[in-house]
Design a protein around this motif. Structure first.
Motif, mmCIF file in Angstrom:
data_model
loop_
_atom_site.group_PDB
_atom_site.id
_atom_site.type_symbol
_atom_site.label_atom_id
_atom_site.label_comp_id
_atom_site.label_asym_id
_atom_site.label_seq_id
_atom_site.Cartn_x
_atom_site.Cartn_y
_atom_site.Cartn_z
ATOM 1 N N TRP A 124 33.103 -26.400 -65.049
ATOM 2 C CA TRP A 124 31.911 -26.546 -64.628
ATOM 3 C C TRP A 124 31.985 -26.202 -62.973
ATOM 4 O O TRP A 124 33.449 -26.425 -62.317
ATOM 5 N N ALA A 125 31.849 -26.107 -61.981
ATOM 6 C CA ALA A 125 31.880 -25.677 -60.248
ATOM 7 C C ALA A 125 32.506 -27.165 -60.046
ATOM 8 O O ALA A 125 32.408 -26.867 -58.613
ATOM 9 N N ARG A 126 32.266 -28.047 -60.306
ATOM 10 C CA ARG A 126 32.832 -29.206 -59.967
ATOM 11 C C ARG A 126 32.323 -29.990 -58.390
ATOM 12 O O ARG A 126 32.510 -30.794 -57.535
ATOM 13 N N GLN A 127 30.570 -29.387 -58.111
ATOM 14 C CA GLN A 127 29.929 -30.014 -57.413
ATOM 15 C C GLN A 127 29.578 -31.091 -57.448
ATOM 16 O O GLN A 127 29.084 -31.454 -58.660
ATOM 17 N N VAL A 128 29.775 -32.143 -56.774
ATOM 18 C CA VAL A 128 29.376 -33.933 -56.956
ATOM 19 C C VAL A 128 28.999 -34.517 -55.452
ATOM 20 O O VAL A 128 29.335 -34.636 -54.805
ATOM 21 N N GLN A 129 27.640 -33.788 -55.686
ATOM 22 C CA GLN A 129 27.138 -34.634 -54.093
ATOM 23 C C GLN A 129 26.071 -35.924 -54.396
ATOM 24 O O GLN A 129 25.309 -35.378 -56.127
ATOM 25 N N ARG A 130 26.023 -36.902 -53.834
ATOM 26 C CA ARG A 130 25.127 -38.152 -54.365
ATOM 27 C C ARG A 130 24.352 -38.048 -54.292
ATOM 28 O O ARG A 130 23.648 -37.297 -53.114
ATOM 29 N N TRP A 131 23.501 -38.089 -55.564
ATOM 30 C CA TRP A 131 21.854 -38.992 -55.327
ATOM 31 C C TRP A 131 21.400 -39.994 -53.932
ATOM 32 O O TRP A 131 22.572 -40.990 -54.108
ATOM 33 N N SER A 132 20.163 -40.192 -53.804
ATOM 34 C CA SER A 132 19.719 -40.936 -52.384
ATOM 35 C C SER A 132 18.636 -41.294 -53.368
ATOM 36 O O SER A 132 18.123 -41.151 -53.971
ATOM 37 N N ASP A 133 17.791 -42.605 -51.965
ATOM 38 C CA ASP A 133 16.942 -43.393 -52.602
ATOM 39 C C ASP A 133 15.691 -41.927 -52.263
ATOM 40 O O ASP A 133 14.713 -42.495 -52.888
ATOM 41 N N PHE A 134 16.072 -40.928 -51.191
ATOM 42 C CA PHE A 134 15.373 -39.853 -50.900
ATOM 43 C C PHE A 134 14.553 -39.419 -52.247
ATOM 44 O O PHE A 134 13.907 -38.841 -52.912
ATOM 45 N N ASP A 135 15.770 -39.407 -53.643
ATOM 46 C CA ASP A 135 15.708 -39.166 -54.938
ATOM 47 C C ASP A 135 15.633 -39.839 -56.166
ATOM 48 O O ASP A 135 14.359 -39.467 -56.632
ATOM 49 N N PHE A 136 15.767 -41.140 -55.274
ATOM 50 C CA PHE A 136 15.271 -42.216 -56.688
ATOM 51 C C PHE A 136 14.122 -42.663 -56.429
ATOM 52 O O PHE A 136 13.351 -43.430 -57.173
ATOM 53 N N GLU A 137 13.285 -42.474 -55.189
ATOM 54 C CA GLU A 137 12.000 -42.813 -55.210
ATOM 55 C C GLU A 137 10.965 -41.836 -55.004
ATOM 56 O O GLU A 137 10.358 -42.099 -55.066
ATOM 57 N N GLY A 138 11.294 -40.938 -55.638
ATOM 58 C CA GLY A 138 10.681 -39.166 -55.062
ATOM 59 C C GLY A 138 9.938 -39.232 -56.266
ATOM 60 O O GLY A 138 8.351 -38.959 -55.771
ATOM 61 N N PRO A 139 9.468 -39.954 -57.439
ATOM 62 C CA PRO A 139 8.339 -39.849 -58.557
ATOM 63 C C PRO A 139 7.410 -40.572 -58.096
ATOM 64 O O PRO A 139 6.634 -40.637 -58.091
ATOM 65 N N ALA A 140 7.923 -42.076 -57.474
ATOM 66 C CA ALA A 140 7.063 -43.099 -57.424
ATOM 67 C C ALA A 140 5.885 -42.431 -56.032
ATOM 68 O O ALA A 140 4.806 -42.147 -56.020
#
Ligand SMILES: Cc1cc2nc3c(=O)[nH]c(=O)nc-3n(C[C@H](O)[C@H](O)[C@H](O)COP(=O)(O)OP(=O)(O)OC[C@H]3O[C@@H](n4cnc5c(N)ncnc54)[C@H](O)[C@@H]3O)c2cc1C
Ligand code: SF4
Lengths: 566, 180
Positions: A124-140
């Motif tokens: 892998w290219a070892r890129q590790v960015q956290r997700w935030s609530d802007f992501d987890f709340e996206g579908p809703a």
């Protein structure tokens, strides 16, 4: 199931089974073993031992017969894997060849796989960015897929837990949509990247360039020495396997750590055919395994099973795990298993030149690059497409050689290098929307060499993705021009989905068993002693590289499983 | 000794060059190492002259000293698409005749200056794609491309001319250039 190998049931019984030894399975194994469970890891590929089995790791460029290139005959036989940027002479032995493991492309899909100890964590290219609530709340918020059953606060401590152990280099950038984590010292931005960062700050205050967080050890040496890993030495040859253990892979980190507890058993060449469901007990009791070499079938048993075969293979195993109770695949009461798969849109890119900063260059090598966190539709819907894109961004000083001559003119030119302009470039990483028609299923006729149905894959770009590509190219062009970059070239390489290697979904998490496969702890709603903690569990895709999130889910789910054991 | 092992034996003795059994004794050995190219030892020798003309060894080492011809052939054999492979092989086979016709002397008889001129001129000809001149242009372009790639990534170049660091152990994003 002809030649069933009936060893005594007791001999084949463990506390926990983990299917797959890759990035997420390695984490499940480490956590289970540390918590005292006798754990069996089943890996379909061959054994790759850290350092010892990295045959090319110390080779010099001239030692490669084709100087890194893949021969035409290999490309012709394996067009899919040959399209992966990392499938080169130095790492080709860690990739699945098309011919070895066929699958069915109902729509074009480049499925990139690594079948061996560590799976794709070696590559892998070892890129590790956290997700935030802007992501987890996206579908809703935006009304697609289903609501995630968790929020950032639920996973944040597990991000920290994982980051500390794997080693993540990065800056505390204070960006709400890319939360800070447990960081080791960052790599520097280049002068060209810093220029663009400063330019944006002045002209586009809500947009920012940061240095991408990457799973490399850049500090806290004593801590990582306990894993037998040392500081990253900037070789940027990671895909060969790192002799220093400078980047995180299951091979260098989680698996040896799990082994040290004395609780780990590993079986290689162990192809999981399906999960065994016991109707009387109302739970899964084990797995059926086919020996990749002898084709002999063996059953292994455990109280708890972790499925970490990588997103699409996990779907395959679950779909193939049929019983009277689950005729359409394990946990598939809802009928959504295999559906709502998605990927990351990597089709577009841009390049250009910058003529300033003539007195600066870079020195040494850096195993990461600049990163442009998502700026579209973050706080509210503002474009005609849903969601947005992150982007890679890099600027490096070019060297100019005039190789046009021949004879002594050419020889002299080869000893004379001149600095050229800074070369700037970016590629998009777009969120795509999981849809019901995007799915994987078992081909009714075609089987692999082990008698397991081949996976049929059907997903594609949609109008939202096209609009996003257009916006990315427009926005980047505008910013590049405004920053004084010249020779700007945009591209849409029309690549098939899959080359992003971030395929996700199919056994999504959700609150409602009627519309999802997994609950908030990654347990199958209707078979809770089976946990799925790889990409298959993802409800939506965000823009950020997903593997850190898989690892955090794996650790969190093990904690839950162990607390709830008998 | 049966015929097969005799052939093998011969191959060992001649360093991979096997005589193709044929009644026509003028037929020359095909180099077995490059099974997609079907070229002979003298064609390889001609290629060596081409790469030696490109890298004559006046400032750096001569092409032959770092076996550049072998690398060009390996790449042409393994890493070219079929149509490019054909251009390369046909071009190589016609190069001596072509130069004789167009420059009054076969390439293999030219001195360095004449040879260099012949290559330069042929590479800069504007010719119709199906013409011989265009074919030879393609042959030279492929040869030069692989020769240059092989040179820049040779042990000699990467150790003595522009040292390659396997383990840099550092990265600086803004390094001031002395006398920029
Ligand atoms: C070139 C490249 C660059 C990448 N860059 C990034 C990046 O920068 N950031 C990021 O987040 N992600 C990146 N990825 C993706 C990342 O590698 C994957 O997301 C990650 O490895 C997934 O972990 P996993 O455990 O789900 O699967 P894997 O790591 O693929 O492991 C799955 C394992 O399961 C085994 N297996 C499969 N089927 C069976 C079966 N039936 N029975 C037994 N075993 C089985 C496989 O052999 C394999 O070892 C990249 C991938 C590649 C190839
Ligand atoms: S860049 Fe770092 S991690 Fe990658 S191979 Fe090199 S030393 Fe190892």
């Amino acid at each position: 199931m002809a030649n069933l190998n009936i060893k005594s049931k007791q001999e084949n019984t463990y506390d926990a089974i983990v299917i797959g030894s890759g990035m997420s399975g390695g984490w499940a194994a480490k956590e289970l073993c540390e918590k005292g469970l006798k754990t069996l890891v089943l890996e379909r590929g061959r054994e790759v031992k850290h350092v010892q089995d990295y045959p090319t790791t110390n080779m010099m460029p001239w030692e490669f017969e084709h100087r890194g290139n893949i021969p035409e005959a290999v490309k012709k036989e394996n067009p899919v894997v040959s399209r992966c940027y990392a499938f080169r002479e130095d790492a080709q032995h860690f990739f699945v060849k098309d011919t070895e493991h066929p699958y069915v492309q109902e729509k074009p899909f480049d499925w990139i796989r690594g079948y061996q100890t560590g799976g794709k964590s070696l590559l892998w290219a070892r890129q590790v960015q956290r997700w935030s609530d802007f992501d987890f709340e996206g579908p809703a918020r935006d009304g697609f897929a289903v609501d995630w059953p968790i929020r950032y606060k639920d996973i944040a401590p597990w991000y920290s837990h994982v980051e500390k152990f794997i080693g993540v280099s990065g800056n505390r950038d204070g960006k709400p949509n890319l939360p800070d984590g447990e960081f080791l010292p960052p790599f520097e931005l280049t002068a060209g990247e810093q220029y663009f960062k400063d330019f944006l700050r002045e002209n586009y205050p809500e947009r920012e360039i940061i240095v991408a967080r990457c799973a490399h050890i850049t500090g806290n040496q004593e801590f990582y020495a306990k894993q037998g890993r040392a500081l990253c030495q900037n070789r940027t040859l990671c895909q060969r396997g790192c002799p220093f253990g400078g980047y995180f892979s299951s091979n260098s980190s989680t698996l040896p750590w799990a082994a040290k507890t004395g609780n780990l058993s590993m079986q290689h060449h162990a192809v999981v055919h399906s999960i065994i469901y016991d109707e009387d007990k109302g739970k899964a009791t084990g797995v059926r395994v086919i020996d990749a070499q002898t084709k002999e079938t063996t059953e292994y048993y455990a109280d708890v099973i972790f499925v970490n075969a990588s997103a699409l293979n996990t779907n395959l195993i679950l779909l193939n795990s049929t019983s009277n109770r689950f005729p359409n695949g394990l946990g598939n009461d809802s009928g959504v298993l295999g559906k709502y798969v998605a990927f990351h849109n990597y089709r577009a890119g841009i390049s250009g030149e910058y003529d300033g900063l003539k007195e600066f260059t870079t020195e040494g090598r850096r195993p990461t690059s600049g990163y442009f966190p998502r700026f579209r539709n973050v706080y509210k819907q503002e474009t005609d497409f849903l969601r947005g894109y992150a982007a890679g961004f890099s600027a490096n000083r070019s060297m100019i050689n005039d190789y046009s001559g021949i004879g002594d003119e050419l020889e002299k030119a080869m000893t004379r290098e001149k600095y050229g302009p800074w070369r700037v470039g970016s590629h998009m990483m777009g969120e795509t929307i999981p849809k019901e028609e995007s799915q994987v299923s078992l081909d009714p006729n075609l089987k692999d060499a082990w008698g397991i149905p081949q996976l049929k894959i059907s997903m594609d770009y949609d109008a939202n993705d096209e609009a996003m590509i257009k916006d990315y190219l427009e926005q980047m062009t505008e910013m590049f021009e405004a920053a004084g970059f010249t020779n700007i070239r945009t591209r849409d390489d029309k690549r098939a989905p899959g080359l992003d290697i971030h395929e996700m979904g199919g056994a999504r998490m959700g609150k409602d068993p009627k519309t999802s496969v997994l609950n908030e702890w990654n347990q199958i709603h209707s078979c809770p002693n089976v946990y799925v903690t790889d990409g298959a569990c993802m409800t939506s895709t965000s823009t950020q590289n997903p593997s850190l999130t898989y690892m955090a889910f794996a650790a969190r789910a093990v904690d839950h499983a162990v607390k709830n054991l008998g | 000794m049966d015929r097969r092992s005799a052939m093998k034996q011969l191959a060992v003795l001649t360093g991979g060059v096997i005589m193709i059994p044929s009644c026509d004794f003028s037929e020359e050995a095909i180099l077995q190492a490059y099974q997609n190219l079907n070229i002979t030892a003298s064609q390889k020798a001609l290629l060596t002259r081409v790469t030696n003309t490109i890298f004559p060894g006046t400032t750096l080492k001569r092409a032959e000293e770092i076996q550049l011809q072998d690398f060009v052939l390996v790449m042409c054999n393994d890493c070219l698409k079929e149509n490019q492979q054909q251009s390369f092989v046909l071009g190589l086979k016609q190069w001596d005749d072509f130069t004789k016709q167009n420059f009054g002397q076969a390439f293999s008889k030219m001195d360095q200056n004449e040879a260099a001129d012949a290559i330069r001129e042929t590479m800069s000809l504007e010719a119709a794609p199906e013409s011989d001149a265009a074919l030879l242009g393609r042959f030279l372009a492929i040869t030069k491309q692989f020769a240059l790639q092989g040179y820049l990534s040779s042990e000699y170049f990467m150790k003595e001319i522009k040292p390659y660091e396997l383990v840099p152990a550092r990265f600086f994003g803004s390094k001031k250039i002395e006398n920029a």
